[in-house]
Design a protein around this motif. Structure first.
Motif, PDB file in Angstrom:
ATOM      1  N   LEU A   1      50.777  38.905  86.702  1.00 56.03           N
ATOM      2  CA  LEU A   1      52.099  38.354  86.437  1.00 56.03           C
ATOM      3  C   LEU A   1      53.043  38.629  87.600  1.00 56.03           C
TER       4      LEU A   1
ATOM      5  N   LYS B   1      54.103  30.062  78.551  1.00 58.76           N
ATOM      6  CA  LYS B   1      53.794  31.086  77.552  1.00 58.76           C
ATOM      7  C   LYS B   1      52.898  30.608  76.426  1.00 58.76           C
TER       8      LYS B   1
ATOM      9  N   MET C   1      53.977  38.273  79.590  1.00 57.60           N
ATOM     10  CA  MET C   1      54.739  37.145  80.121  1.00 57.60           C
ATOM     11  C   MET C   1      55.961  36.851  79.257  1.00 57.60           C
TER      12      MET C   1
ATOM     13  N   ALA D   1      58.435  38.930  81.766  1.00 54.89           N
ATOM     14  CA  ALA D   1      58.549  38.124  82.982  1.00 54.89           C
ATOM     15  C   ALA D   1      60.000  37.958  83.425  1.00 54.89           C
TER      16      ALA D   1
ATOM     17  N   SER E   1      56.316  47.417  83.801  1.00 54.34           N
ATOM     18  CA  SER E   1      56.525  46.159  84.524  1.00 54.34           C
ATOM     19  C   SER E   1      57.106  46.379  85.914  1.00 54.34           C
TER      20      SER E   1
END
Length: 290
Positions: free
Chosen positions: A185, A207, A216, A220, A279
């Motif tokens: 990602l 998605k 995601m 994201a 992330s």
């Protein structure tokens, strides 16, 4: 059913709350007693000032703490939960640990006449708060069935993966998949940014297709904003992925991507980002890309 819950972190605090709200008789313990009292003021229930006080007389004792040594300190130490658990009681460990520890706990429980199930969870803080965790279980089928009133209080899904230790191994696979998804990602987002794509529109487009994932849909946009101050800290992911690499070595295989991700997370942690969400790996991927 009388339930003891040990460990009131970002996961345990709401999980124990769901148990109390479901009508069970819950007593909690936390190393910081003030947090246990805060829980009781919010949900009702009882507070044990020591682990032994919390676990004594319980039908089910649940632990959700940090790592293998934390589990040992509250469960198998001289004044740990097993030392006061009554014969026939059940110990459930929701901590993400090594499979080796799961078997260690099984042996200690068998010696004390106590049943045991390893049951790591996935879904993060939001999943715990909303009662929609996934619970990966290792142990006896009859015990698994008996524990359903517990698991349904804070879980959307509970699955028996096999004997003790298999719940932890399933969680290892879960963490490997998360690490890989975040790495991919990150690269995709970097390309999207360079190409001038609108990230929220891109996420809405992708998605529901083959590229779609929880990461995601939930991370994201914040990754594109370089916002990482929430969710599951990378210091915990380093610990979890370490279990994955150890298990892979036991099984005679290597995990090249997982090893790379561990190194990326360790570098980020050394930069003072250890409490940031997983992330934040996009920072490491971006550095490599430029």
């Amino acid at each position: 059913m009388k339930v003891s819950f040990i460990g009131l972190g970002v996961m345990g605090f709401p999980m124990a709350g769901h148990l109390q709200k479901s009508g069970l008789d819950v007593t909690v313990y936390n190393r910081t007693t003030e947090k246990a009292r805060l829980w009781a003021s919010q949900y009702g229930g009882n507070v044990g000032v020591t682990v032994a006080e919390c676990a004594k007389g319980a039908d089910v004792v649940i632990s959700c703490v940090g790592n293998d040594d934390d589990v040992r300190s509250v469960i198998t130490s001289n004044d740990g939960a097993i030392s006061v658990m009554k014969p026939g009681a059940i110990l459930v460990d929701h901590t993400t640990t090594s499979a080796k520890l799961a078997n260690e706990l099984l042996e200690a429980c068998q010696a004390a006449g106590v049943a045991f199930m390893d049951a790591p969870v996935s879904g993060g803080q939001a999943g715990a708060e909303n009662g929609v965790l996934t619970i990966m279980c290792g142990g006896d089928k009859a015990l698994f069935d008996m524990l359903q009133p517990i698991f349904t209080a804070y879980g959307k899904s509970s699955v028996l993966m096999g004997e003790v230790g298999q719940g932890q191994r399933a969680k290892m696979v879960n963490q490997i998949c998360i690490a890989g998804a975040l790495n991919g990602l990150s690269e995709g987002l970097l390309l999207a940014e360079k190409a001038g794509l609108d990230i929220p529109t891109l996420v809405d487009c992708l998605k529901n297709g083959a590229a779609g994932s929880w990461q995601m849909e939930n991370r994201a946009t914040t990754m594109a904003q370089r916002s990482f101050d929430f969710g599951f800290a990378i210091d915990w992911m380093i610990k979890d992925l370490g279990f994955c690499l150890d298990e892979a070595q036991t099984q005679g295989i290597t995990l090249p991507l997982t090893s790379k991700v561990v190194d990326q997370y360790k570098e980020l942690s050394e930069q003072g980002l250890g409490r940031m969400d997983t992330s934040v790996i996009i920072e490491a991927v971006e550095k490599e890309a430029n």
